[in-house]
Motif scaffolding. Structure first.
Motif, PDB file in Angstrom:
ATOM      1  N   GLU A   1       0.852  -1.105  -0.070  1.00 44.08           N
ATOM      2  CA  GLU A   1      -0.022   0.154  -0.031  1.00 44.08           C
ATOM      3  C   GLU A   1       0.926   1.429  -0.100  1.00 44.08           C
ATOM      4  N   ASN A   2       2.012   1.267  -0.119  1.00 49.51           N
ATOM      5  CA  ASN A   2       3.114   2.203   0.016  1.00 49.51           C
ATOM      6  C   ASN A   2       2.959   3.387  -1.236  1.00 49.51           C
ATOM      7  N   ASP A   3       2.853   4.481  -1.107  1.00 53.94           N
ATOM      8  CA  ASP A   3       2.636   5.330  -2.276  1.00 53.94           C
ATOM      9  C   ASP A   3       3.962   5.249  -3.120  1.00 53.94           C
ATOM     10  N   THR A   4       5.045   4.949  -2.786  1.00 55.42           N
ATOM     11  CA  THR A   4       6.240   5.048  -3.189  1.00 55.42           C
ATOM     12  C   THR A   4       6.061   3.849  -4.395  1.00 55.42           C
ATOM     13  N   GLU A   5       5.621   2.750  -4.080  1.00 52.44           N
ATOM     14  CA  GLU A   5       5.180   1.770  -5.128  1.00 52.44           C
ATOM     15  C   GLU A   5       4.361   2.250  -6.400  1.00 52.44           C
ATOM     16  N   VAL A   6       3.479   3.127  -6.183  1.00 50.57           N
ATOM     17  CA  VAL A   6       2.921   3.817  -7.252  1.00 50.57           C
ATOM     18  C   VAL A   6       3.922   4.612  -7.853  1.00 50.57           C
ATOM     19  N   GLY A   7       4.574   5.234  -7.463  1.00 52.53           N
ATOM     20  CA  GLY A   7       5.584   6.147  -8.388  1.00 52.53           C
ATOM     21  C   GLY A   7       6.342   5.118  -9.098  1.00 52.53           C
TER      22      GLY A   7
END
Length: 283
Positions: free
Chosen positions: A184-190
């Protein structure tokens, strides 16, 4: 908060010292994030032997694979074998993958950065490029999967200091394209956004310019590939970052103190990256 470090070596005489130098940089950033940490190392002859695929698995064990060698680092397993990367991944179904490629080894976990560096034997690592991150969790749980780097494409990884405000919306758009997420980490989206752009045929500069246009928030990003090392900050540039460059290396960190142990730092060109400008160095 979080801390970012990165080192791109130009002088082959320094390749045997990559792990030593990266360890010093990472540990200097411990105060910026002591709950978890991770590194990505390019070109280590033990972790990523030439002519082999390498996959890092976040698990205490992996199934036996004919022709593969496993380096057991406790909660992290580094698997390499003389086969294509896709074939090796197919032999590790259902396991949490931290990174994969032909030159890249990713190691990450929960704990103090200094303790993790010791457990990984990071000081002994060799290679031509390294990236590191110390995390103070704000967007997801403190788990190995939630630690940086995020390495979701072959020989690619991304570390992030800051926060993406609209990551949930972009996550939904990527899922609609078939992209699968591990945390759920926002960094993974980037990271997955950049990997998708590269898979679509864009170069790293174009991918990061597109990210800056679509992602809201405040951030400093360091993105590495098998032949490059790139830095970008958001339009406000409120997250700290400093770059130092010599003929022998290029380095980036959240704070200057992470750079002071590098050889020749006294002669380095030192600067703060400008907002939304893409800085990239190629091997």
């Amino acid at each position: 908060m979080c801390g970012i470090v990165g080192l791109h070596l130009r002088d082959p005489d320094l390749y045997p010292r990559l792990g030593e130098l990266l360890t010093g940089m990472l540990c200097e950033m411990s105060e910026r994030g002591a709950d978890s940490a991770g590194v990505a190392v390019y070109g280590d002859p033990v972790w990523s032997p030439p002519g082999h695929a390498t996959v890092t698995v976040l698990a205490p064990s992996v199934p036996a694979i004919d022709g593969a060698t496993v380096i057991d680092l406790g909660e992290v397993q580094v698997v390499h074998a003389p086969m294509p990367v896709g074939d090796l991944l197919a032999r590790l179904p259902g396991l949490p993958i931290a990174g994969f490629g032909e030159e890249l080894t990713v190691l990450k976990g929960v704990g103090h950065p200094r303790d993790l560096a010791t457990a990984f034997g990071l000081e002994r690592a060799q290679g031509w490029q390294g990236v590191g991150h110390t995390r103070m969790a704000t967007e997801s749980a403190v788990t190995p999967a939630g630690a940086h780097p995020y390495a979701v494409g072959p020989d690619q990884c991304l570390v992030h200091n800051g926060s993406f405000a609209n990551h949930a919306t972009i996550r939904r758009h990527l899922r609609a394209r078939g992209v699968v997420f591990d945390s759920e980490n926002d960094t993974e989206v980037g990271a997955r956004y950049v990997a998708q752009a590269l898979a679509d045929g864009r170069d790293i500069e174009s991918a990061l310019k597109s990210l800056c246009a679509e992602f809201d928030g405040f951030y400093t990003l360091l993105v590495s590939n098998r032949d490059s090392f790139a830095v970008v900050r958001d339009a406000i540039a409120c997250k700290p970052a400093v770059v130092a460059e010599t003929d022998a290396w290029v380095a980036m960190a959240s704070e200057y103190r992470a750079l002071v142990g590098l050889p020749g730092i006294e002669q380095a060109r030192i600067f703060e990256p400008e907002p939304e400008r893409i800085y990239a160095w190629t091997r």
